[in-house]
Design an enzyme around this catalytic site. Structure first.
Site, PDB file in Angstrom:
ATOM      1  N   ASP A 151      54.770  39.194  38.060  1.00  0.00           N
ATOM      2  CA  ASP A 151      54.389  40.700  37.831  1.00  0.00           C
ATOM      3  C   ASP A 151      55.044  41.597  38.678  1.00  0.00           C
ATOM      4  OD1 ASP A 151      52.617  40.171  35.591  1.00  0.00           O
ATOM      5  OD2 ASP A 151      50.850  40.022  37.214  1.00  0.00           O
ATOM      6  N   TYR A 402      48.057  42.939  26.248  1.00  0.00           N
ATOM      7  CA  TYR A 402      47.501  44.015  26.623  1.00  0.00           C
ATOM      8  C   TYR A 402      47.434  44.991  25.270  1.00  0.00           C
ATOM      9  CZ  TYR A 402      47.806  43.655  31.751  1.00  0.00           C
ATOM     10  OH  TYR A 402      47.610  43.147  33.115  1.00  0.00           O
TER      11      TYR A 402
END
Length: 470
Positions: A151, A402
Site C-alpha cells: 500500500d 473499493y
C-alpha cells in the site's frame, strides 16, 4: 555577333531577369502584409464565427494529451470561465443508475503502456470529470510491477487523466506524491491532498492549482490517511476528513475546512465508539454528508454530516441491509455499530434521501466480489432488511474492490439538482490471484437517472497471467 555584342546581350538578359525577380519579391511582400492585416483584423470580431475548427490528422498532441485520430474536426476554444460551485442544490431524484464510464485499463495494459494503480476515484469540475488514481511508479507487464501489492511506498503518486481513459504516461497529469489522497474542484481551481512519508510521521501536502499551500503533519504518528475519494466544495470552501490512529480500535478523526488551499478551520470528532476511515463525501443542500468505513467493529457504515461551520452529527446507517465487507447476512440492523463480522472492511458509500438510502455494496458477504445498488426506502432510520430495488452492476463471480461517491454539479450538467454518481474499483492480481506478481485495478462508474435502467455485469475482463508473470 562579335564578343563585345555577346557580352552586352547576356548582360541585358541578366538585368531583365533580375528586375523581374525584384518586382516579384516586392509583390510577394505586399501580398503577405495584406494577408496578415486581414487575419489580424478578423480576430477582433466576436460572434459565432470565432470558434476555430481544427482538423487533426493521424497522431498529435492536444493540450498535453496524446490523441490518435484521423480526419476529425474538433471545435477549439471551449469556455473556461471560473465560477464558484455553490453546492446548495439537493440530490436529483433517481430510479436507477446508468453506466457512465469504463476504462478497461488492465485489458489494455497487457499490450500497452498503462500504469499499475489502485485507489482510483472520480471528481468533476464545472467543465470536466477526471479519474484520479494512485500509481505505483510502474507499468503493467513490466518488471517494476513486481510487489505492488504494498500500500505505502515512496514510488506512489496521485495522478489524473480524463474519465474513461486507461491511465498511461501519455494522457496522465502528475498531481502529488502520495500513498493516500483526495482531490476536488471549487469552480476556480483543483485542490489536491497527497499523503506520503513514514507510517510514524507522514505528511499531507495540500496543493491549489498545482502549488503547495499547506502542510498537515501526522498528529498521532499512526499512519495519517484520508478519503481515497473526492473532497467536497461548497461556496468556495472545500472540506475533507483525515484519520490518524489504529485501524482496529478508536482513532482520531478531523474535519478540515480549506479555502484556496489554505486551512481556515478544523475540528476533531468526539466519536469514541465509532470508527471513520476512507470517507465518501458529497454535498447536499449546502451541507456535507460522509459515509465511511468502520474497520474496527461495524459491518454497517458510519456517517458524519456537517455544515460549513463544521457543526456536525454522527451515526450509523440503521438498515438491516448491511453495506460493509465482510458482513453477516441481512437481518436486524442497528443505528449503532453492528458487531457481527464487524472487523476489517472496505471503502464504500451510500446516498441518503430523507429516511431512505441507496446502499452500494459487494455482492459477496466475505470477499471483494460483485457489486450491487440497493434502495431501502426507510433504511436510514429503520432497522429492518426490507428493500424495494436491487440493481446488479458486477456479477458475484467477478472481482470488485473499493467504491465511492462523486457528484456532478448543476454548473456542469445544466440540471437544477446535484446528480449523484459512484465508481467501483475492479482489483486484479495479488493477493487473491496468485498467478501474477502485481496488483492493479480498472474502474467503472455510474450516475443516477430518473428512468428505468438495467441489471448487467461490467467486469474488468482481463485474462491473466500476463507475459511478465510467466
Amino acid at each position: 555577333m562579335n564578343p563585345n555584342q555577346k557580352i552586352i546581350t547576356i548582360g541585358s538578359i541578366c538585368m531583365t531577369i533580375g528586375t523581374i525577380s525584384l518586382i516579384l519579391q516586392i509583390g510577394n511582400i505586399i501580398s503577405i502584409w495584406i494577408s496578415h492585416s486581414i487575419q489580424t483584423g478578423s480576430q477582433n470580431h466576436t460572434g459565432i464565427c470565432n470558434q476555430r475548427i481544427i482538423t487533426y490528422e493521424n497522431n498529435t498532441w492536444v493540450n498535453q494529451t496524446y490523441v490518435n485520430i484521423s480526419n476529425t474536426n474538433v471545435v477549439a476554444g471551449k469556455d473556461t470561465t471560473s465560477m464558484i460551485l455553490a453546492g446548495n442544490s439537493s440530490l436529483c431524484p433517481i430510479r436507477g443508475w446508468a453506466i457512465y464510464s469504463k476504462d478497461n485499463s488492465i485489458r489494455i495494459g497487457s499490450k500497452g503502456d498503462v500504469f499499475v494503480i489502485r485507489e482510483p476515484f472520480i471528481s468533476c469540475s464545472h467543465l470536466e470529470c477526471r479519474t484520479f488514481f494512485l500509481t505505483q511508479g510502474a507499468l503493467l507487464n513490466d518488471k517494476h510491477s513486481n510487489g505492488t501489492v504494498k500500500d505505502r511506498s515512496p514510488y506512489r503518486a496521485l495522478m489524473s487523466c480524463p474519465i474513461g481513459e486507461a491511465p498511461s504516461p501519455y494522457n496522465s497529469r502528475f498531481e502529488s506524491v502520495a500513498w493516500s489522497a483526495s482531490a476536488c474542484h471549487d469552480g476556480m481551481g483543483w485542490l489536491t491532498i497527497g499523503i506520503s512519508g513514514p507510517d510514524d510521521g507522514a505528511v499531507a501536502v495540500l496543493k491549489y492549482n498545482g502549488i503547495i499551500t499547506e502542510i498537515i503533519k501526522s498528529w498521532r504518528k499512526q499512519i495519517l490517511r484520508t478519503q481515497e475519494s473526492e473532497c467536497v466544495c461548497v461556496n468556495g470552501s472545500c472540506f475533507t476528513i483525515m484519520t490518524d490512529g489504529p485501524s482496529d480500535g478508536p482513532a482520531s478523526y478531523r474535519i478540515f475546512k480549506i479555502e484556496k488551499g489554505k486551512i481556515t478551520k478544523s475540528i476533531e470528532l468526539d466519536a469514541p465508539n465509532s470508527h471513520y476511515e476512507e470517507c465518501s463525501c458529497y454535498p447536499d443542500t449546502g451541507k456535507v454528508m460522509c459515509v465511511c468505513r468502520d474497520n474496527w467493529h461495524g459491518s454497517n457504515r458510519p456517517w458524519v454530516s456537517f455544515n460549513q461551520n463544521l457543526d456536525y452529527q454522527i451515526g450509523y446507517i440503521c438498515s438491516g441491509v448491511f453495506g460493509d465487507n465482510p458482513r453477516p447476512k441481512d437481518g436486524k440492523g442497528s443505528c449503532d455499530p453492528v458487531n457481527v463480522d464487524g472487523a476489517d472492511g472496505v471503502k464504500g458509500f451510500s446516498y441518503r434521501y430523507g429516511d431512505g438510502v441507496w446502499i452500494g455494496r459487494t455482492k459477496s458477504n466475505s470477499s471483494r466480489k460483485g457489486f450491487e445498488m440497493i434502495w431501502d426506502p426507510n433504511g436510514w432510520t429503520d432497522t429492518d432488511d426490507n428493500f424495494l430495488v436491487k440493481q446488479d452492476v458486477v456479477a458475484m463471480t467477478d472481482w470488485s474492490g473499493y467504491s465511492g461517491s462523486f457528484v456532478q454539479h448543476p454548473e456542469l450538467t445544466g440540471l437544477d439538482c446535484m446528480r449523484p454518481c459512484f465508481w467501483v474499483e475492479l482489483i486484479r492480481g495479488r493477493p487473491r490471484e496468485k498467478t501474477t506478481i502485481w496488483t492493479s485495478g480498472s474502474s467503472i462508474s455510474f450516475c443516477g437517472v430518473n428512468s428505468d435502467t438495467v441489471n448487467w455485469s461490467w467486469p474488468d475482463g482481463a485474462e491473466l497471467p500476463f507475459t511478465i508473470d510467466m
